[in-house]
Scaffold this active site. Sequence first.
Site, PDB file in Angstrom:
ATOM      1  N   GLY A 135     -19.447  -7.812 -16.054  1.00  0.00           N
ATOM      2  CA  GLY A 135     -19.518  -6.579 -15.264  1.00  0.00           C
ATOM      3  C   GLY A 135     -18.034  -5.954 -15.094  1.00  0.00           C
ATOM      4  O   GLY A 135     -17.212  -6.383 -14.458  1.00  0.00           O
ATOM      5  N   GLY A 156     -17.279  -3.074 -13.273  1.00  0.00           N
ATOM      6  CA  GLY A 156     -17.123  -2.013 -12.187  1.00  0.00           C
ATOM      7  C   GLY A 156     -15.833  -2.006 -11.540  1.00  0.00           C
ATOM      8  O   GLY A 156     -14.908  -2.249 -12.208  1.00  0.00           O
ATOM      9  N   VAL A 180     -14.578  -3.950  -9.615  1.00  0.00           N
ATOM     10  CA  VAL A 180     -13.536  -5.334  -9.639  1.00  0.00           C
ATOM     11  C   VAL A 180     -13.484  -5.743 -10.900  1.00  0.00           C
ATOM     12  O   VAL A 180     -12.193  -5.953 -11.326  1.00  0.00           O
ATOM     13  CB  VAL A 180     -14.361  -6.395  -8.695  1.00  0.00           C
ATOM     14  CG1 VAL A 180     -13.724  -7.514  -8.830  1.00  0.00           C
ATOM     15  CG2 VAL A 180     -14.723  -5.980  -7.267  1.00  0.00           C
ATOM     16  N   LYS A 205     -24.414  -9.167   7.100  1.00  0.00           N
ATOM     17  CA  LYS A 205     -24.639  -8.328   6.267  1.00  0.00           C
ATOM     18  C   LYS A 205     -25.886  -7.306   6.682  1.00  0.00           C
ATOM     19  O   LYS A 205     -26.964  -7.761   7.069  1.00  0.00           O
ATOM     20  CB  LYS A 205     -25.144  -9.112   5.060  1.00  0.00           C
ATOM     21  CG  LYS A 205     -24.802  -8.682   3.611  1.00  0.00           C
ATOM     22  CD  LYS A 205     -23.800  -8.675   3.096  1.00  0.00           C
ATOM     23  CE  LYS A 205     -23.182  -7.899   1.849  1.00  0.00           C
ATOM     24  NZ  LYS A 205     -21.825  -7.984   1.470  1.00  0.00           N
TER      25      LYS A 205
HETATM   26  P1  NAI Z   1     -19.790  -2.244  -9.097  1.00  0.00           P
HETATM   27  O1  NAI Z   1     -21.078  -1.776  -8.740  1.00  0.00           O
HETATM   28  O2  NAI Z   1     -18.642  -1.349  -9.135  1.00  0.00           O
HETATM   29  O3  NAI Z   1     -19.668  -2.803 -10.570  1.00  0.00           O
HETATM   30  C1  NAI Z   1     -20.723  -3.758 -11.269  1.00  0.00           C
HETATM   31  C2  NAI Z   1     -20.848  -3.682 -12.634  1.00  0.00           C
HETATM   32  O4  NAI Z   1     -21.604  -4.380 -13.207  1.00  0.00           O
HETATM   33  C3  NAI Z   1     -21.335  -2.112 -13.015  1.00  0.00           C
HETATM   34  O5  NAI Z   1     -20.442  -1.628 -14.233  1.00  0.00           O
HETATM   35  C4  NAI Z   1     -22.837  -2.587 -13.649  1.00  0.00           C
HETATM   36  O6  NAI Z   1     -23.035  -1.641 -14.772  1.00  0.00           O
HETATM   37  C5  NAI Z   1     -22.487  -3.952 -14.104  1.00  0.00           C
HETATM   38  N1  NAI Z   1     -23.698  -4.808 -14.445  1.00  0.00           N
HETATM   39  C6  NAI Z   1     -24.668  -4.750 -13.526  1.00  0.00           C
HETATM   40  N2  NAI Z   1     -25.500  -5.733 -13.904  1.00  0.00           N
HETATM   41  C7  NAI Z   1     -25.085  -6.503 -14.870  1.00  0.00           C
HETATM   42  C8  NAI Z   1     -25.388  -7.542 -15.636  1.00  0.00           C
HETATM   43  N3  NAI Z   1     -26.701  -7.869 -15.782  1.00  0.00           N
HETATM   44  N4  NAI Z   1     -24.598  -7.709 -16.905  1.00  0.00           N
HETATM   45  C9  NAI Z   1     -23.381  -7.175 -16.845  1.00  0.00           C
HETATM   46  N5  NAI Z   1     -23.021  -6.187 -16.375  1.00  0.00           N
HETATM   47  C10 NAI Z   1     -23.839  -5.528 -15.306  1.00  0.00           C
HETATM   48  O7  NAI Z   1     -19.642  -3.503  -8.302  1.00  0.00           O
HETATM   49  P2  NAI Z   1     -18.215  -4.304  -7.844  1.00  0.00           P
HETATM   50  O8  NAI Z   1     -17.620  -3.659  -6.573  1.00  0.00           O
HETATM   51  O9  NAI Z   1     -17.191  -4.342  -9.078  1.00  0.00           O
HETATM   52  O10 NAI Z   1     -18.566  -5.620  -7.562  1.00  0.00           O
HETATM   53  C11 NAI Z   1     -18.997  -6.711  -8.404  1.00  0.00           C
HETATM   54  C12 NAI Z   1     -19.556  -7.919  -7.857  1.00  0.00           C
HETATM   55  O11 NAI Z   1     -18.473  -8.422  -6.787  1.00  0.00           O
HETATM   56  C13 NAI Z   1     -20.690  -7.597  -6.994  1.00  0.00           C
HETATM   57  O12 NAI Z   1     -21.695  -8.745  -6.734  1.00  0.00           O
HETATM   58  C14 NAI Z   1     -20.140  -7.604  -5.591  1.00  0.00           C
HETATM   59  O13 NAI Z   1     -21.176  -8.033  -4.649  1.00  0.00           O
HETATM   60  C15 NAI Z   1     -19.230  -8.570  -5.471  1.00  0.00           C
HETATM   61  N6  NAI Z   1     -17.974  -8.435  -4.745  1.00  0.00           N
HETATM   62  C16 NAI Z   1     -17.438  -7.022  -4.592  1.00  0.00           C
HETATM   63  C17 NAI Z   1     -16.456  -6.649  -3.812  1.00  0.00           C
HETATM   64  C18 NAI Z   1     -15.693  -5.457  -3.676  1.00  0.00           C
HETATM   65  O14 NAI Z   1     -14.755  -5.491  -2.940  1.00  0.00           O
HETATM   66  N7  NAI Z   1     -16.084  -4.631  -4.396  1.00  0.00           N
HETATM   67  C19 NAI Z   1     -15.912  -7.929  -2.658  1.00  0.00           C
HETATM   68  C20 NAI Z   1     -16.556  -9.062  -2.874  1.00  0.00           C
HETATM   69  C21 NAI Z   1     -17.651  -9.258  -3.694  1.00  0.00           C
END
Ligand code: NAI
Length: 347
Positions: free
Chosen positions: A176, A178, A180, A78
């Site tokens: 969250g 986002g 995913v 990472k």
């Molecule tokens: P993203 O950045 O697209 O979405 C994250 C969402 O969570 C955003 O809408 C943000 O406003 C919200 N958020 C942030 N802090 C928060 C909190 N304390 N309470 C509620 N909402 C909050 O990220 P993504 O890509 O959806 O990933 C989500 C998680 O999954 C991360 O931890 C990432 O490391 C993990 N992950 C993602 C993968 C991927 O393919 N995108 C693969 C494996 C793990």
Amino acid sequence: MKIETLDTKDYEKVVKTTLKEGVCSFIAVHNTKRGPALGGIRFYPYATEKEALDDALNLARAMTYKASLAQLPLGGGKAVIMGDPKKIKSPELLKTYGEFVNALEGKYITAKDVGVTLKDMNTISQTCKYVAGTTKGGSGDPSLMTAFGVYHGLRAASQFLWNTPSLKNRKVLIQGLGGVGWALAKHLLDDGAEIWATDTDSIILKHAVLELGIKPASPDELFHTPLEIYSPCAMGQIIDARSIPHLRSSGIRLIAGAANNQLTHEQADGWRLHRERILYAPDYVINAGGLINIACELDGFYDSARAKRLTEKIYSVLLEIFLKSKKEDRPTALIAQEMALQNIRKV
Ligand code: NAI
């Protein structure tokens, strides 16, 4: 570029550099026994260098376990860049980061994570030889496959707990929405689940209410709604001695979401959940879909149907972990770790 090698126990290689004045970056390679270490780059405003390094180390180790349990010919690594991407990200900085990755001569392959976009990956690829998840590679945004895998993991957990893979009428909280979380909400709604969601971005939450029909939950009332499933899809380190009693009292029976490093203390919190009879789907098992998707691009010909087939296997891996945990009366977090290490030893 001046690169410093840090002596870090249990890691194959950990390096640090300054990408430009005041911007520090670390790359942690945990284990390459199964293949080169593939892992995302996290661009985040860490408060201290220690915080940034610890995050890189924890995430790199989880990538080793993730690749191992997904049976991929990859190891775990990472990278992190310290700073607010909205303020300091520039093409020059990303290209310098690409050169930093080159210095490891293929031991580490970089991909996208929090704070980095597909466009950024294309920029990094202008200087970097060891990069995956660019437009050219074909696998695209990994979030959709990650959500697909989390959905299948939830089906496995439902089969284990309630004797049916269907999530119909299950009360789920997604933290969250986002890349995913949003896609996961759609899968669950299609399956008939009832969804509550929280997001620190109120605009995203409003959109989700209007477009998806989910129910909004403010962080204050988070665990005051009667729920069955908690799906963390934002940041990690949210499950610990403080949050577990709240989860228990709101009726949560299952924790299954995409966020990395959900348990603050892997061993202690794993045991706490086990004692409270809250089933935990280990994060690096259930969120492997994105890694599987990118790995399918490394063969030189990306095939989404193959990526989906491989991602669906998360169902059987998790079911095996749940059954072993029940049989041996030990936490799923420990069982998953042992299985991952066994796969590495077998190589
Ligand atoms: P993203 O950045 O697209 O979405 C994250 C969402 O969570 C955003 O809408 C943000 O406003 C919200 N958020 C942030 N802090 C928060 C909190 N304390 N309470 C509620 N909402 C909050 O990220 P993504 O890509 O959806 O990933 C989500 C998680 O999954 C991360 O931890 C990432 O490391 C993990 N992950 C993602 C993968 C991927 O393919 N995108 C693969 C494996 C793990």
